[in-house]
Write an enzyme that holds these catalytic residues in place. Structure first.
Site, PDB file in Angstrom:
ATOM      1  N   GLY A 281       0.828  -1.208   0.000  1.00  0.00           N
ATOM      2  CA  GLY A 281       0.000   0.000   0.000  1.00  0.00           C
ATOM      3  C   GLY A 281       0.858   1.252   0.000  1.00  0.00           C
ATOM      4  NE  ARG A 282       1.968   4.874  -4.275  1.00  0.00           N
ATOM      5  CZ  ARG A 282       3.276   4.967  -4.481  1.00  0.00           C
ATOM      6  NH1 ARG A 282       4.034   3.881  -4.445  1.00  0.00           N
ATOM      7  NH2 ARG A 282       3.839   6.126  -4.726  1.00  0.00           N
ATOM      8  CG  HIS A 454     -15.216 -11.091 -37.932  1.00  0.00           C
ATOM      9  ND1 HIS A 454     -15.288 -11.923 -36.838  1.00  0.00           N
ATOM     10  CD2 HIS A 454     -14.779 -11.857 -38.976  1.00  0.00           C
ATOM     11  CE1 HIS A 454     -14.916 -13.149 -37.207  1.00  0.00           C
ATOM     12  NE2 HIS A 454     -14.601 -13.131 -38.503  1.00  0.00           N
TER      13      HIS A 454
HETATM   14  C1  LIG Z   1       4.647   0.689  -9.615  1.00  0.00           C
HETATM   15  C2  LIG Z   1       3.376   1.460  -9.817  1.00  0.00           C
HETATM   16  C3  LIG Z   1       2.623   1.247 -10.947  1.00  0.00           C
HETATM   17  C4  LIG Z   1       1.450   1.953 -11.152  1.00  0.00           C
HETATM   18  N1  LIG Z   1       0.734   1.709 -12.284  1.00  0.00           N
HETATM   19  C5  LIG Z   1      -0.426   2.368 -12.487  1.00  0.00           C
HETATM   20  C6  LIG Z   1      -1.161   2.146 -13.673  1.00  0.00           C
HETATM   21  O1  LIG Z   1      -0.784   1.356 -14.524  1.00  0.00           O
HETATM   22  N2  LIG Z   1      -2.314   2.853 -13.852  1.00  0.00           N
HETATM   23  C7  LIG Z   1      -2.767   3.738 -12.903  1.00  0.00           C
HETATM   24  O2  LIG Z   1      -3.828   4.335 -13.109  1.00  0.00           O
HETATM   25  N3  LIG Z   1      -2.078   3.976 -11.777  1.00  0.00           N
HETATM   26  C8  LIG Z   1      -0.912   3.312 -11.552  1.00  0.00           C
HETATM   27  N4  LIG Z   1      -0.190   3.585 -10.427  1.00  0.00           N
HETATM   28  C9  LIG Z   1      -0.706   4.603  -9.476  1.00  0.00           C
HETATM   29  C10 LIG Z   1      -0.383   6.013  -9.983  1.00  0.00           C
HETATM   30  O3  LIG Z   1       0.989   6.132 -10.178  1.00  0.00           O
HETATM   31  C11 LIG Z   1      -0.880   7.045  -8.979  1.00  0.00           C
HETATM   32  O4  LIG Z   1      -2.230   6.829  -8.697  1.00  0.00           O
HETATM   33  C12 LIG Z   1      -0.709   8.450  -9.545  1.00  0.00           C
HETATM   34  O5  LIG Z   1       0.642   8.720  -9.827  1.00  0.00           O
HETATM   35  C13 LIG Z   1      -1.237   9.512  -8.558  1.00  0.00           C
HETATM   36  O6  LIG Z   1      -1.074  10.766  -9.121  1.00  0.00           O
HETATM   37  P1  LIG Z   1      -0.921  12.077  -8.229  1.00  0.00           P
HETATM   38  O7  LIG Z   1      -0.822  13.202  -9.191  1.00  0.00           O
HETATM   39  O8  LIG Z   1      -1.970  12.101  -7.210  1.00  0.00           O
HETATM   40  O9  LIG Z   1       0.452  11.888  -7.420  1.00  0.00           O
HETATM   41  P2  LIG Z   1       1.930  11.534  -7.842  1.00  0.00           P
HETATM   42  O10 LIG Z   1       1.999  10.902  -9.164  1.00  0.00           O
HETATM   43  O11 LIG Z   1       2.503  10.775  -6.685  1.00  0.00           O
HETATM   44  O12 LIG Z   1       2.653  12.939  -7.984  1.00  0.00           O
HETATM   45  C14 LIG Z   1       2.839  13.792  -6.903  1.00  0.00           C
HETATM   46  C15 LIG Z   1       3.976  14.747  -7.206  1.00  0.00           C
HETATM   47  O13 LIG Z   1       4.014  15.739  -6.199  1.00  0.00           O
HETATM   48  C16 LIG Z   1       5.361  15.957  -5.803  1.00  0.00           C
HETATM   49  N5  LIG Z   1       5.341  16.526  -4.452  1.00  0.00           N
HETATM   50  C17 LIG Z   1       4.966  15.953  -3.286  1.00  0.00           C
HETATM   51  N6  LIG Z   1       5.011  16.850  -2.278  1.00  0.00           N
HETATM   52  C18 LIG Z   1       5.414  18.015  -2.828  1.00  0.00           C
HETATM   53  C19 LIG Z   1       5.623  19.334  -2.321  1.00  0.00           C
HETATM   54  N7  LIG Z   1       5.383  19.639  -1.046  1.00  0.00           N
HETATM   55  N8  LIG Z   1       6.071  20.285  -3.167  1.00  0.00           N
HETATM   56  C20 LIG Z   1       6.282  20.017  -4.479  1.00  0.00           C
HETATM   57  N9  LIG Z   1       6.089  18.801  -5.014  1.00  0.00           N
HETATM   58  C21 LIG Z   1       5.646  17.811  -4.202  1.00  0.00           C
HETATM   59  C22 LIG Z   1       5.982  14.583  -5.901  1.00  0.00           C
HETATM   60  O14 LIG Z   1       7.395  14.685  -5.979  1.00  0.00           O
HETATM   61  C23 LIG Z   1       5.352  14.086  -7.204  1.00  0.00           C
HETATM   62  O15 LIG Z   1       6.092  14.526  -8.306  1.00  0.00           O
HETATM   63  C24 LIG Z   1       1.008   2.905 -10.201  1.00  0.00           C
HETATM   64  C25 LIG Z   1       1.778   3.164  -9.057  1.00  0.00           C
HETATM   65  C26 LIG Z   1       2.944   2.456  -8.872  1.00  0.00           C
HETATM   66  C27 LIG Z   1       3.759   2.756  -7.648  1.00  0.00           C
END
Ligand SMILES: Cc1cc2nc3c(=O)[nH]c(=O)nc-3n(C[C@H](O)[C@H](O)[C@H](O)COP(=O)(O)OP(=O)(O)OC[C@H]3O[C@@H](n4cnc5c(N)ncnc54)[C@H](O)[C@@H]3O)c2cc1C
Length: 475
Positions: A281-282, A454
């Site tokens: 989990g995350r 098809h």
């Molecule tokens: C191995 C793996 C495979 C995955 N495969 C899939 C898939 O195939 N399909 C799918 O739908 N989802 C997949 N996911 C899930 C997906 O990656 C996440 O749901 C998605 O990235 C979430 O997007 P987000 O924009 O919320 O956050 P994130 O992608 O985590 O981006 C957040 C960004 O904010 C930045 N940040 C954090 N705090 C700060 C701050 N205070 N100031 C400035 N920057 C900051 C971080 O550095 C990061 O760049 C996968 C995840 C993993 C780990």
């Protein structure tokens, strides 16, 4: 004097960068702040998804599937090759190139849409007359002010208590994407989407992979018929999966890692592996965000609390993606980002959580949208079901991949499609038709009446819809 913007987005993952671009397209002045750096210390926007998630994992899944096909399946087509070798450095380098192209693509889109990008950590500092003060600490420190702030800071892999990631022997998804020599034995704690995808990559490349899952049922959230079919295929591939385990101790040794656990029957077991990936989990990223400073409300698990419109407890402060409730999926983050940008611009953005599709990019692929059969039963809903095996689909036979089926659940009276579950080739692509039908609140008969090309795998979706009413065309 602080630089002022209509919108400041903190985080440039799929939630943040999409929100920033959409807001700019709607005529707002937008800044996006992101902390991610590549190995050279340069900005690498795209978040978890682009850097260590969706994109690199899919690049490795494709490369490893090609290797598996060449070694084990091309002979069925009369194609044999001798002296097949694996150049892992090139394979990993290709993945890095794909990631870099995506980082560069986002920077290009920022420029094209006039989003001002800041490389550094953004934190909410105070309420001002203008809106909110956001401090950026990074390559250059900056004072920004935004009328609106969108928090899109994402999530990070959860550690097993007392077992920190060292990315050498104890790997998160990050380390598991850049192992430099194929491990003889790889252990994976957590049999969810990420554990199964990364376990599949390294098994195809030659590791003996054992996945230890705490839940008694394999893929508990997935429709039972689909989970059973996927499990059968993974077993056949040699992916060892144990459910109902309880990890008691993890010890790193000179040679690798030893995991002590009790199995489903309660018997004590020991697993010795070269490396261990932990995918349990995350956790949401809120450290350094200034949540306490400005009184941004977090829940007991650390997620930013939002209402159905993604508005936080603070006026004009919004939050989207992994840092808020709901499925941790890139496309869910994107949908929320677009909807929030539209709300800020005075429009009526909307996210339909009932039609967010899920995909597991293993072989066979698994995808679904809507309700599972077990959920309908538990809710006492009167439903009917139809399914169709890929074994009876001409295109699947031509592809040489006939594993799995399509299953459709529809309301017993109205025929409205309530859930679609696919296990088999290209399930990730086939699910889009189901999402479209469900968005329009369509019926199984609607799918059955649509002309499908098809021979295609999509004909199996049509046949499953016909089977809901006990019909078939047997195309
Ligand atoms: C191995 C793996 C495979 C995955 N495969 C899939 C898939 O195939 N399909 C799918 O739908 N989802 C997949 N996911 C899930 C997906 O990656 C996440 O749901 C998605 O990235 C979430 O997007 P987000 O924009 O919320 O956050 P994130 O992608 O985590 O981006 C957040 C960004 O904010 C930045 N940040 C954090 N705090 C700060 C701050 N205070 N100031 C400035 N920057 C900051 C971080 O550095 C990061 O760049 C996968 C995840 C993993 C780990």
């Amino acid at each position: 004097m602080a630089k002022q913007f209509d919108v400041i987005v903190i985080g440039a993952g799929p939630g943040g960068y999409i929100a920033a671009i959409r807001a700019a397209q709607l005529g707002l002045s937008v800044a996006c702040v992101d902390a991610w750096s590549n190995a050279a210390g340069k900005p690498a926007p795209g978040g978890t998804c682009t850097n260590i998630g969706c994109i690199p994992s899919k690049a490795l899944l494709q490369s490893s599937e090609n290797y598996e096909q060449l070694n084990h399946h091309f002979a069925d087509h009369g194609i044999t090759a001798s002296g097949v070798t694996l150049d892992l450095a090139t394979l990993l380098g290709r993945k890095d190139t794909v990631v870099r192209q995506n980082n560069e693509g986002i920077l290009y889109l920022f420029k094209k849409n006039k989003v001002t990008f800041f490389h550094g950590t953004g934190s909410l500092a105070s309420k001002t007359d203008f809106g909110w003060s956001v401090k950026v600490s990074g390559t250059a420190d900056e004072d920004l002010e935004g009328r609106h702030v969108i928090v899109a800071t994402g999530s990070t892999a959860r550690e097993l208590p007392g077992v920190p990631f060292d990315e050498e022997k104890i790997l998160s998804n990050d380390g598991a994407l850049r192992i430099t020599a194929v491990p003889k034995k790889l252990g994976v704690i957590g049999g969810g989407v990420i554990g199964l995808e990364m376990g599949s990559v390294w098994r195809r490349l030659g590791s003996e992979v054992t996945i230890l899952e705490a839940m008694p049922d394999f893929l508990a959230a997935v429709d039972r018929d689909v989970a059973r079919e996927a499990r059968k295929a993974f077993d056949k591939q040699g992916l060892v999966i144990q459910t109902g385990v309880n990890i008691t101790e993890v010890k790193t040794t000179g040679k690798g890692v030893t995991v002590h656990y009790t199995d489903a029957s309660g018997a004590e077991q020991k697993l010795a592996v070269s490396q261990l990936m932990v995918s349990i989990g995350r956790v949401p990223n809120t450290q350094g965000l200034g949540a306490e400073t400005v009184g941004l409300k977090l829940d007991e698990r650390g997620f930013v609390v939002v209402d159905e419109d993604c508005l936080t407890n603070l006026s004009n402060v919004w939050a989207v993606g992994d840092v808020v409730r709901g499925p941790m999926l890139a496309h869910k983050a994107e949908e929320e980002g677009v909807a929030v940008a539209e709300r800020i611009a005075g429009q009526h953005g909307h996210v339909n959580f009932d039609t967010v599709p899920w995909v597991i990019y293993t072989s066979p692929e698994v995808s679904w949208v809507g309700k599972t059969e077990q959920a309908l039963k538990a809710a006492g809903r009167d439903y009917k079901t139809g399914s169709f095996p890929f074994m009876a689909n001409g295109r699947a036979r031509a592809l040489g991949d006939t594993t799995g089926f399509v299953k459709i659940l529809a309301d017993a009276k109205t025929d409205e499609v309530l859930g679609v579950h696919i296990v088999g080739p290209m399930a990730s692509e086939l699910i889009a038709e189901a999402v479209a039908i469900m968005e329009f609140r369509g019926a199984a008969e609607d799918i059955a009446r649509i002309c499908h090309a098809h021979p295609t795998l999509s004909e199996a979706v049509r046949e499953a819809a016909l089977a809901v009413d006990k019909r078939t065309l047997n195309l």
